[in-house]
Motif scaffolding. Structure first.
Motif, mmCIF file in Angstrom:
data_model
loop_
_atom_site.group_PDB
_atom_site.id
_atom_site.type_symbol
_atom_site.label_atom_id
_atom_site.label_comp_id
_atom_site.label_asym_id
_atom_site.label_seq_id
_atom_site.Cartn_x
_atom_site.Cartn_y
_atom_site.Cartn_z
ATOM 1 N N ASN A 117 0.876 -1.200 0.038
ATOM 2 C CA ASN A 117 0.098 -0.028 0.050
ATOM 3 C C ASN A 117 0.712 1.371 -0.019
ATOM 4 O O ASN A 117 0.463 2.275 -0.627
ATOM 5 C CB ASN A 117 -0.914 -0.144 1.256
ATOM 6 C CG ASN A 117 -2.105 -1.020 1.160
ATOM 7 O OD1 ASN A 117 -2.547 -1.545 0.173
ATOM 8 N ND2 ASN A 117 -2.585 -1.519 2.247
ATOM 9 N N GLN A 169 2.210 1.485 -3.572
ATOM 10 C CA GLN A 169 1.186 2.430 -4.379
ATOM 11 C C GLN A 169 0.677 3.707 -4.070
ATOM 12 O O GLN A 169 0.535 4.376 -5.169
ATOM 13 C CB GLN A 169 -0.405 1.238 -4.083
ATOM 14 C CG GLN A 169 -0.124 -0.013 -4.627
ATOM 15 C CD GLN A 169 -0.002 -0.199 -6.203
ATOM 16 O OE1 GLN A 169 1.185 -0.497 -6.515
ATOM 17 N NE2 GLN A 169 -0.958 0.138 -6.975
ATOM 18 N N ASN A 170 0.786 4.233 -2.928
ATOM 19 C CA ASN A 170 0.731 5.477 -2.764
ATOM 20 C C ASN A 170 1.682 6.399 -3.201
ATOM 21 O O ASN A 170 1.309 7.485 -3.776
ATOM 22 C CB ASN A 170 0.435 5.826 -1.025
ATOM 23 C CG ASN A 170 -0.835 5.083 -0.394
ATOM 24 O OD1 ASN A 170 -1.779 5.021 -1.072
ATOM 25 N ND2 ASN A 170 -0.608 4.744 0.843
#
Length: 510
Positions: A326, A329-330
């Motif tokens: 995550n 992805q950010n």
């Protein structure tokens, strides 16, 4: 010398039971085999009259024998059960597609309706695709977890009371050994239960819990049942294979070791200080789970996100992997947003296919231009523009080349001719002398020259009136007096407009 059946029926014995060592004829063996399963069902209270039971059918010896025996006992002892077959297609080429044909044959032979669910329909993946992602080391983890949940999904669709699986005594003993070797206390106690499932979920029952695998094979052989005996192509690398090999070696030395291991798992107790997970419902799929998010959802999320090993190992490891994913992805999302913002800033002056070059423009210059005044910056830009246009040609319309100097020469020639004609033939307005009208070609030239002069004057007057009457509209346009020879402007109608300098050398961009 033939051996007589130990039951005293007077027939010759056909086999020696692996479980007890008794020599029995085929009829007595069938009776003993079926009676033991009936005793397991009644003692464990696995079924109630009128229940709909889904038999988990894979086409192998265990599920085939289970379906046959349940049908026989249901008719013999009047259980009052509604039996049906439930099969799962894992998508294993060369194995499951062939075994499903056997399941269909069993459905026709035992007159049981059949329901087939596939991994592809339920999860969007087949086992062949999963193995291509994860390899052959942990592929059985995916298959076992997905198959157990697929059975629950199929049972919910069929609206049955329970699911009957073909787990035999050898399978349960192998599971006990595996859990001991892995130190999995929670599964060690649960794997020996004859019925599993919490309140609000569909339970799974094991009628063959105390039945040896060898006796199942002999029963299917003597009954001439149709089953699929090929091993799964991905099974040789499974961890269960090592526990099975260990169990077979111990069985040669002590045939009762299988029942002994099961009894040990049933009677094993855990200290009260040890916290064991409790079965509950998954927060995502709403199926039975021992955690907030079930293993099937974690594995599926890892496959969909390109992290096939997300669900392999402890849950803390999966959480760390998911947090790292995550975070990456950010970061990618922020980079993409920054890139889009930079592009929008670069293209901020581009609208409707026209380029607005605002190096020398300012609000003061625009206000001065409306009032008929120019500041030093505007004069500098105009002088540079006129010099560039007069010295070289501007390619503004594709293949067409526009030269401001040539255009100026073209417009100046009619004016010089008109001046000569007016000097020779024209009469001042305040002169009272009669007008002399020339004849022939001279008259035509005079008329055309006068018309041209009048058109030029009227055009200039109209343009000046528009500039004076519409001073507010200039805020909607961006006027640029600066030119850049590296930028090429193309008009959609392939004609030279303000970009070439026809309209007083002003570039007007919307």
């Amino acid at each position: 010398m033939p051996v007589l059946c130990t039951t005293g029926c007077g027939k010759n014995a056909s086999l020696k039971r692996p479980k007890t060592g008794d020599a029995l004829c085929k009829e007595c063996f069938f009776w003993a085999f079926e009676t033991e399963i009936h005793f397991t069902i009644t003692r464990g209270e696995l079924f109630n009259r009128g229940d709909s039971v889904a038999v988990a059918a894979s086409g192998g010896k265990d599920s085939t024998v289970l379906a046959h025996v349940l049908k026989t006992l249901n008719e013999r002892y009047d259980y009052g059960l509604n039996l049906m077959l439930l099969s799962i297609d894992e998508g294993i080429t060369g194995y499951r597609d062939d075994s499903l044909e056997t399941v269909m044959q069993n459905s026709a032979d035992y007159v049981m309706p059949l329901k087939i669910l596939s991994y592809k329909d339920l999860y969007g993946w087949t086992m062949d695709e999963i193995v291509a992602q994860i390899g052959r080391k942990n592929n059985c983890t995916f298959c076992g977890v997905f198959r157990r949940q697929a059975l629950d999904r199929g049972a919910a669709l069929l609206n049955v009371k329970c699911i009957a699986t073909g787990h035999n005594a050898d399978d349960i003993a192998e599971t006990v050994l595996m859990n001991v070797l892995r130190g999995d206390i929670a599964r060690l106690k649960r794997c020996t239960a004859i019925s599993t499932g919490s309140e609000g979920t569909i339970p799974r029952v094991k009628p063959l819990k105390y039945t040896y695998e060898k006796e199942i094979v002999m029963y299917a052989h003597y009954k001439k049942l149709v089953y699929f005996s090929t091993e799964c192509v991905f099974a040789p690398n499974a961890y269960r294979g090592h526990a099975r090999a260990l169990l077979k070696d111990m069985e040669r030395v002590r045939p009762t070791c299988i029942m002994d291991i099961i009894y040990s798992g049933e009677t094993m107790s855990v200290k009260e200080q040890v916290s064991l997970p409790t079965q509950r419902v998954c927060s995502r799929c709403k199926f039975v789970s021992s955690q907030e998010v079930c293993k099937a959802c974690v594995l599926l999320e890892g496959l969909n996100k390109g992290l096939p090993k997300l669900g392999i190992g402890k849950s803390s490891k999966a959480k760390r992997m998911l947090d790292d994913y995550n975070a990456k992805q950010n970061e990618k999302l922020e980079e993409a947003i920054n890139e889009i913002n930079n592009e929008s800033k670069k293209n901020n002056c581009i609208s409707k296919g026209k380029v607005c070059r605002s190096t020398c423009k300012s609000k003061n210059a625009q206000s001065n231009l409306i009032d008929g005044k120019t500041d030093e910056n505007t004069n500098t830009c105009n002088n540079e523009r006129d010099a560039n246009i007069s010295n070289e040609k501007t390619n503004c319309c594709g293949d067409k080349i526009c030269n401001r100097k040539d255009k100026a020469n073209e417009t100046s020639e009619p004016n010089s001719k008109a001046a000569k004609l007016l000097a020779e033939y024209g009469i001042p307005e305040n002169n009272s002398v009669e007008t002399i009208i020339p004849n022939g070609e001279e008259s035509k030239n005079l008329i055309s020259a006068n018309n041209l002069s009048n058109d030029i004057n009227s055009t200039r007057e109209k343009e000046s009136e528009k500039e004076i009457s519409n001073p507010v509209n200039n805020e909607e346009f961006e006027v640029d007096l600066h030119t850049n020879d590296d930028i090429v402007l193309k008009e959609e109608d392939e004609t030279c407009a303000g970009a070439c300098g026809k309209i007083d050398s002003l570039h007007i961009g919307f």
